[in-house]
Design a protein around this motif. Sequence first.
Motif, PDB file in Angstrom:
ATOM      1  N   SER A 194      71.861  55.840 -49.316  1.00 44.34           N
ATOM      2  CA  SER A 194      73.073  55.579 -48.529  1.00 44.34           C
ATOM      3  C   SER A 194      74.255  56.386 -49.064  1.00 44.34           C
ATOM      4  CB  SER A 194      73.390  54.088 -48.545  1.00 44.34           C
ATOM      5  OG  SER A 194      73.490  53.598 -49.883  1.00 44.34           O
ATOM      6  N   ALA A 195      74.282  56.683 -50.371  1.00 40.81           N
ATOM      7  CA  ALA A 195      75.361  57.487 -50.932  1.00 40.81           C
ATOM      8  C   ALA A 195      75.328  58.912 -50.374  1.00 40.81           C
ATOM      9  CB  ALA A 195      75.263  57.519 -52.455  1.00 40.81           C
ATOM     10  N   GLU A 196      74.150  59.335 -49.916  1.00 39.89           N
ATOM     11  CA  GLU A 196      74.015  60.660 -49.297  1.00 39.89           C
ATOM     12  C   GLU A 196      74.149  60.579 -47.779  1.00 39.89           C
ATOM     13  OE1 GLU A 196      73.875  63.192 -51.232  1.00 39.89           O
ATOM     14  OE2 GLU A 196      73.618  61.987 -53.060  1.00 39.89           O
ATOM     15  N   LYS A 197      74.567  59.394 -47.291  1.00 42.39           N
ATOM     16  CA  LYS A 197      74.749  59.132 -45.867  1.00 42.39           C
ATOM     17  C   LYS A 197      73.436  59.272 -45.080  1.00 42.39           C
ATOM     18  CE  LYS A 197      79.601  60.561 -45.944  1.00 42.39           C
ATOM     19  NZ  LYS A 197      80.654  61.440 -45.369  1.00 42.39           N
ATOM     20  N   VAL A 265      62.160  67.109 -47.761  1.00 41.30           N
ATOM     21  CA  VAL A 265      62.105  68.054 -46.651  1.00 41.30           C
ATOM     22  C   VAL A 265      63.270  67.802 -45.702  1.00 41.30           C
ATOM     23  CG1 VAL A 265      60.595  69.078 -44.908  1.00 41.30           C
ATOM     24  CG2 VAL A 265      59.598  67.777 -46.798  1.00 41.30           C
ATOM     25  N   GLY A 266      63.872  68.872 -45.211  1.00 40.93           N
ATOM     26  CA  GLY A 266      64.963  68.739 -44.256  1.00 40.93           C
ATOM     27  C   GLY A 266      65.296  70.079 -43.646  1.00 40.93           C
ATOM     28  N   PRO A 267      66.344  70.146 -42.838  1.00 35.10           N
ATOM     29  CA  PRO A 267      66.764  71.426 -42.255  1.00 35.10           C
ATOM     30  C   PRO A 267      67.117  72.428 -43.349  1.00 35.10           C
ATOM     31  CG  PRO A 267      67.865  69.583 -41.185  1.00 35.10           C
ATOM     32  CD  PRO A 267      67.202  69.028 -42.396  1.00 35.10           C
ATOM     33  N   SER A 268      66.629  73.647 -43.218  1.00 35.08           N
ATOM     34  CA  SER A 268      66.867  74.649 -44.259  1.00 35.08           C
ATOM     35  C   SER A 268      68.341  74.998 -44.389  1.00 35.08           C
ATOM     36  CB  SER A 268      66.055  75.915 -43.965  1.00 35.08           C
ATOM     37  OG  SER A 268      66.423  76.456 -42.698  1.00 35.08           O
ATOM     38  N   ALA A 269      69.118  74.772 -43.324  1.00 40.01           N
ATOM     39  CA  ALA A 269      70.539  75.114 -43.357  1.00 40.01           C
ATOM     40  C   ALA A 269      71.394  74.040 -44.023  1.00 40.01           C
ATOM     41  CB  ALA A 269      71.047  75.362 -41.935  1.00 40.01           C
ATOM     42  N   ASN A 272      73.081  70.161 -48.636  1.00 36.70           N
ATOM     43  CA  ASN A 272      72.934  69.004 -49.513  1.00 36.70           C
ATOM     44  C   ASN A 272      71.480  68.700 -49.885  1.00 36.70           C
ATOM     45  OD1 ASN A 272      75.762  68.462 -49.343  1.00 36.70           O
ATOM     46  ND2 ASN A 272      75.424  67.471 -47.356  1.00 36.70           N
ATOM     47  N   LEU A 273      70.537  69.538 -49.447  1.00 36.38           N
ATOM     48  CA  LEU A 273      69.129  69.231 -49.641  1.00 36.38           C
ATOM     49  C   LEU A 273      68.763  69.115 -51.121  1.00 36.38           C
ATOM     50  CD1 LEU A 273      66.629  68.720 -47.904  1.00 36.38           C
ATOM     51  CD2 LEU A 273      66.055  71.140 -48.136  1.00 36.38           C
ATOM     52  N   GLU A 274      69.250  70.024 -51.950  1.00 33.69           N
ATOM     53  CA  GLU A 274      68.937  69.970 -53.382  1.00 33.69           C
ATOM     54  C   GLU A 274      69.555  68.733 -54.030  1.00 33.69           C
ATOM     55  OE1 GLU A 274      69.030  72.792 -57.386  1.00 33.69           O
ATOM     56  OE2 GLU A 274      69.996  73.447 -55.535  1.00 33.69           O
TER      57      GLU A 274
END
Length: 284
Positions: A194-197, A265-269, A272-274
Amino acid sequence: MESTRGLPLEVRLSAYLDGQLPEEEVEEINVLLAADDEARAVYEKLKLGSEFGARAFDRMLQEPIPLDLVRNIKEAGRNEEEAPKLGFVGAPVAAVPAGRRSAFWPQALAASLVIFLSGGAVGYLISEQKQTAFQAASNQFAPARTWLDDIADYHRIYSRQARHLVEVPANDAAHIVEWLSASTGVKFQLPDLSAEKLTFEGARLLVAGGKPTAQLLYRDTDNEVFAICFLQSEPIDGKTSLAESMRNDIGLVSWQKGNASYVVVGPSADPNLERIAEAVSTTI
């Protein structure tokens, strides 16, 4: 007929196919073809190439003779008749046996036919060998497919689902942990992101790299879907560093810890993925 013992199998089978083997070797080849699947496969390829060459030769014989060739033959005959009728040391050409020239053409035609059919069989074998070599080279230099490739393919499909995003919804969290722990052999806790929304939506069970793989699915405020996937792997001491990779529009951050391999896994663009992967690696 000469013996072919000691020669390559393809040569012996080609001679067998053409009826050019001594009787005792014919029996040897008969026994070999009855007992050896590989020899039969080579024989069938040679036979196919020979039949192909024969059909092509038949078609060639049926085609009309080009007018230029007819004119050239007539011209050659006319020039021969006009040539001096002297042989060696002034002997008349008529002294040469008359049957010699007429016997040449059947022999030449037969030789041409043998070369043509043999070329068809050999060409077929060479083509097969080149194709096999090309496939082997392609397999050698093609990058090996990993479980991350499977995960990217799954994510590309499931992230577009609306009503069927998950198998088990988020409100059955206790069952998700029990079910996926038992199915994958990996003990885990559901990360609170949740902290990462990110809102937890539920879970699926996949197969990646030939192993049962857990997929935990989250959604952000922009309706983008993120996933945490893991499977059992060879145990290591401690934890590896995070490794980023991409599969077209899919971004992946993977690592290994203990007896499991993980990936977010998520959108490459998404920038915040890392950071999401760092949060997951410390809580899962």
